[in-house]
Scaffold this motif. Structure first.
Motif, PDB file in Angstrom:
ATOM      1  N   HIS A   2       0.805  -1.220   0.000  1.00 12.07           N
ATOM      2  CA  HIS A   2       0.000   0.000   0.000  1.00 12.07           C
ATOM      3  C   HIS A   2       0.842   1.276   0.000  1.00 12.07           C
ATOM      4  CE1 HIS A   2      -3.770  -2.070   0.284  1.00 12.07           C
ATOM      5  NE2 HIS A   2      -3.332  -2.787   1.296  1.00 12.07           N
ATOM      6  N   ARG A   3       2.153   1.132  -0.120  1.00 13.03           N
ATOM      7  CA  ARG A   3       3.089   2.259  -0.195  1.00 13.03           C
ATOM      8  C   ARG A   3       2.955   3.216   0.982  1.00 13.03           C
ATOM      9  NH1 ARG A   3       2.683   3.327  -6.666  1.00 13.03           N
ATOM     10  NH2 ARG A   3       3.414   1.270  -7.212  1.00 13.03           N
ATOM     11  N   MET A   4       2.936   2.634   2.160  1.00 10.61           N
ATOM     12  CA  MET A   4       2.817   3.402   3.394  1.00 10.61           C
ATOM     13  C   MET A   4       4.214   3.543   4.007  1.00 10.61           C
ATOM     14  SD  MET A   4      -0.632   1.448   4.692  1.00 10.61           S
ATOM     15  CE  MET A   4      -0.582   2.107   6.308  1.00 10.61           C
ATOM     16  N   TRP A   5       5.050   4.395   3.434  1.00 11.95           N
ATOM     17  CA  TRP A   5       6.461   4.479   3.796  1.00 11.95           C
ATOM     18  C   TRP A   5       6.660   4.986   5.216  1.00 11.95           C
ATOM     19  CZ3 TRP A   5       7.580   1.515   0.154  1.00 11.95           C
ATOM     20  CH2 TRP A   5       7.131   1.703  -1.139  1.00 11.95           C
ATOM     21  N   TRP A   6       5.972   6.049   5.622  1.00 11.43           N
ATOM     22  CA  TRP A   6       6.170   6.600   6.959  1.00 11.43           C
ATOM     23  C   TRP A   6       5.665   5.639   8.030  1.00 11.43           C
ATOM     24  CZ3 TRP A   6       9.578  10.101   7.600  1.00 11.43           C
ATOM     25  CH2 TRP A   6       9.825  11.030   6.599  1.00 11.43           C
ATOM     26  N   VAL A   7       4.584   4.978   7.756  1.00 12.36           N
ATOM     27  CA  VAL A   7       4.052   3.998   8.695  1.00 12.36           C
ATOM     28  C   VAL A   7       5.026   2.825   8.814  1.00 12.36           C
ATOM     29  CG1 VAL A   7       2.122   2.439   9.159  1.00 12.36           C
ATOM     30  CG2 VAL A   7       1.687   4.703   8.211  1.00 12.36           C
ATOM     31  N   LEU A   8       5.599   2.408   7.705  1.00 11.67           N
ATOM     32  CA  LEU A   8       6.584   1.329   7.727  1.00 11.67           C
ATOM     33  C   LEU A   8       7.802   1.715   8.554  1.00 11.67           C
ATOM     34  CD1 LEU A   8       7.582  -1.453   6.731  1.00 11.67           C
ATOM     35  CD2 LEU A   8       8.491  -0.283   4.721  1.00 11.67           C
ATOM     36  N   LEU A   9       8.286   2.944   8.386  1.00 15.82           N
ATOM     37  CA  LEU A   9       9.432   3.390   9.193  1.00 15.82           C
ATOM     38  C   LEU A   9       9.110   3.395  10.680  1.00 15.82           C
ATOM     39  CD1 LEU A   9      10.899   6.281   7.022  1.00 15.82           C
ATOM     40  CD2 LEU A   9      11.939   4.054   7.501  1.00 15.82           C
ATOM     41  N   GLY A  10       7.927   3.874  11.052  1.00 17.85           N
ATOM     42  CA  GLY A  10       7.522   3.868  12.462  1.00 17.85           C
ATOM     43  C   GLY A  10       7.384   2.459  13.002  1.00 17.85           C
ATOM     44  N   ALA A  56      -4.512  10.448   2.919  1.00 14.85           N
ATOM     45  CA  ALA A  56      -4.770  11.877   3.108  1.00 14.85           C
ATOM     46  C   ALA A  56      -3.484  12.688   2.966  1.00 14.85           C
ATOM     47  CB  ALA A  56      -5.408  12.123   4.468  1.00 14.85           C
ATOM     48  N   ARG A  57      -2.364  12.168   3.449  1.00 15.09           N
ATOM     49  CA  ARG A  57      -1.082  12.863   3.298  1.00 15.09           C
ATOM     50  C   ARG A  57      -0.679  12.997   1.831  1.00 15.09           C
ATOM     51  NH1 ARG A  57       3.579  11.656   4.557  1.00 15.09           N
ATOM     52  NH2 ARG A  57       4.273  13.667   5.249  1.00 15.09           N
ATOM     53  N   LYS A  58      -1.084  12.028   1.026  1.00 15.48           N
ATOM     54  CA  LYS A  58      -0.743  12.053  -0.399  1.00 15.48           C
ATOM     55  C   LYS A  58      -1.738  12.864  -1.222  1.00 15.48           C
ATOM     56  CE  LYS A  58       1.359   7.516  -0.040  1.00 15.48           C
ATOM     57  NZ  LYS A  58       1.184   6.083  -0.310  1.00 15.48           N
ATOM     58  N   GLY A  59      -2.732  13.457  -0.574  1.00 20.26           N
ATOM     59  CA  GLY A  59      -3.679  14.310  -1.274  1.00 20.26           C
ATOM     60  C   GLY A  59      -4.979  13.636  -1.669  1.00 20.26           C
ATOM     61  N   TRP A  60      -5.190  12.392  -1.264  1.00 16.44           N
ATOM     62  CA  TRP A  60      -6.438  11.706  -1.584  1.00 16.44           C
ATOM     63  C   TRP A  60      -7.558  12.334  -0.765  1.00 16.44           C
ATOM     64  CZ3 TRP A  60      -7.077   6.701  -4.180  1.00 16.44           C
ATOM     65  CH2 TRP A  60      -5.933   6.314  -4.878  1.00 16.44           C
ATOM     66  N   ARG A  61      -8.742  12.366  -1.350  1.00 14.75           N
ATOM     67  CA  ARG A  61      -9.897  12.964  -0.701  1.00 14.75           C
ATOM     68  C   ARG A  61     -10.941  11.889  -0.440  1.00 14.75           C
ATOM     69  NH1 ARG A  61     -14.627  15.832  -2.653  1.00 14.75           N
ATOM     70  NH2 ARG A  61     -14.108  15.046  -4.709  1.00 14.75           N
ATOM     71  N   MET A  62     -11.500  11.876   0.777  1.00 18.54           N
ATOM     72  CA  MET A  62     -12.543  10.908   1.096  1.00 18.54           C
ATOM     73  C   MET A  62     -13.865  11.369   0.490  1.00 18.54           C
ATOM     74  SD  MET A  62     -13.700   9.260   4.688  1.00 18.54           S
ATOM     75  CE  MET A  62     -15.279  10.007   5.030  1.00 18.54           C
ATOM     76  N   LEU A  63     -14.492  10.489  -0.301  1.00 23.11           N
ATOM     77  CA  LEU A  63     -15.749  10.821  -0.967  1.00 23.11           C
ATOM     78  C   LEU A  63     -16.965  10.423  -0.148  1.00 23.11           C
ATOM     79  CD1 LEU A  63     -14.961   9.726  -4.624  1.00 23.11           C
ATOM     80  CD2 LEU A  63     -14.944  12.021  -3.659  1.00 23.11           C
ATOM     81  N   GLY A  64     -16.846   9.378   0.625  1.00 23.00           N
ATOM     82  CA  GLY A  64     -18.000   8.933   1.394  1.00 23.00           C
ATOM     83  C   GLY A  64     -17.788   7.551   1.964  1.00 23.00           C
ATOM     84  N   VAL A  65     -18.889   6.947   2.339  1.00 20.81           N
ATOM     85  CA  VAL A  65     -18.881   5.636   2.983  1.00 20.81           C
ATOM     86  C   VAL A  65     -19.752   4.698   2.162  1.00 20.81           C
ATOM     87  CG1 VAL A  65     -19.459   4.402   5.114  1.00 20.81           C
ATOM     88  CG2 VAL A  65     -18.573   6.713   5.229  1.00 20.81           C
ATOM     89  N   ALA A  66     -19.325   3.437   2.071  1.00 25.23           N
ATOM     90  CA  ALA A  66     -20.087   2.427   1.349  1.00 25.23           C
ATOM     91  C   ALA A  66     -20.137   1.163   2.195  1.00 25.23           C
ATOM     92  CB  ALA A  66     -19.442   2.126   0.007  1.00 25.23           C
ATOM     93  N   ARG A  69      -3.787   3.626   7.037  1.00 23.32           N
ATOM     94  CA  ARG A  69      -3.849   3.683   5.568  1.00 23.32           C
ATOM     95  C   ARG A  69      -4.612   4.927   5.125  1.00 23.32           C
ATOM     96  NH1 ARG A  69      -6.718  -0.417   1.430  1.00 23.32           N
ATOM     97  NH2 ARG A  69      -5.946   0.567  -0.462  1.00 23.32           N
ATOM     98  N   ARG A  70      -5.725   5.246   5.812  1.00 22.69           N
ATOM     99  CA  ARG A  70      -6.468   6.472   5.488  1.00 22.69           C
ATOM    100  C   ARG A  70      -5.598   7.701   5.709  1.00 22.69           C
ATOM    101  NH1 ARG A  70      -9.847   3.816   8.435  1.00 22.69           N
ATOM    102  NH2 ARG A  70     -11.496   2.727   7.364  1.00 22.69           N
ATOM    103  N   TRP A  71      -4.822   7.699   6.792  1.00 26.22           N
ATOM    104  CA  TRP A  71      -3.923   8.819   7.088  1.00 26.22           C
ATOM    105  C   TRP A  71      -2.887   8.962   5.973  1.00 26.22           C
ATOM    106  CZ3 TRP A  71       1.389   8.617   8.295  1.00 26.22           C
ATOM    107  CH2 TRP A  71       1.933   9.829   8.711  1.00 26.22           C
ATOM    108  N   SER A  72      -2.324   7.846   5.523  1.00 27.04           N
ATOM    109  CA  SER A  72      -1.330   7.885   4.442  1.00 27.04           C
ATOM    110  C   SER A  72      -1.949   8.417   3.151  1.00 27.04           C
ATOM    111  CB  SER A  72      -0.751   6.491   4.193  1.00 27.04           C
ATOM    112  OG  SER A  72      -0.006   6.062   5.295  1.00 27.04           O
TER     113      SER A  72
END
Length: 162
Positions: free
Chosen positions: A42-50, A96-106, A91-94
């Motif tokens: 999922h390319r979560m680099w900062w989470v992986l480092l932590g 959001a850091r990359k500029g993704w926008r939450m559209l809603g819930v399904a 993953r949601r935090w990662s």
């Protein structure tokens, strides 16, 4: 029924629903059993480092202090469970850091059904106020009645009705 949040990539224009991703709410089994591979996927680099820093820190504490092996093992187990519980939120935090926008819930039995229900809801035009007819007649408001001034005793703390 599983609940997902729907995220739009930063390069998607407004109104274009291409490349969305769904992130499940709740426990993440892959993050429990193969956390490093899951984070790389999922390319979560900062989470992986932590995650690596905490893992290395627990290992160093276990090696430095000879009699803390059991405690470090318990802490490692608790950290693994905690990480699997919070993995999708990270993953949601990662995203959001990359500029993704939450559209809603399904919601759906799986991610495919949730995605279909989300797009069906988003792409179906909402009925206008004039075109929608109410199928259930409106009920009159319920007005509380005052007790009658009869001779019946009142149950409760007050001995006589007023």
């Amino acid at each position: 029924m599983k609940v997902f949040t729907v995220h739009e990539p930063p390069e998607a224009g407004s109104g274009r629903l291409e490349g969305v991703t769904l992130v499940k709410e709740g426990f993440c089994w892959p993050a429990l059993f193969i956390p490093a591979i899951w984070m790389l996927w999922h390319r979560m680099w900062w989470v992986l480092l932590g995650w690596l820093a905490i893992g290395v820190g627990l290992t160093v504490i276990g090696e430095i202090f000879a009699r803390t092996g059991f405690v470090v093992g318990i802490l490692s187990f608790v950290f693994s469970i905690w990480f699997a519980l919070e993995a999708n939120e990270l993953r949601r935090w990662s995203l959001a850091r990359k500029g993704w926008r939450m559209l809603g819930v399904a919601a759906g039995r799986d991610d495919e059904e949730a995605e279909q229900s989300f797009f069906r809801r988003v792409l179906t035009p909402a009925p206008t106020a004039g075109s929608a007819q109410r199928s259930v007649p409106a009920r009159p408001p319920v007005v509380p009645r005052r007790p009658s001034g009869g001779s019946e005793p009142v149950v409760g703390l007050f001995p006589h009705p007023e």
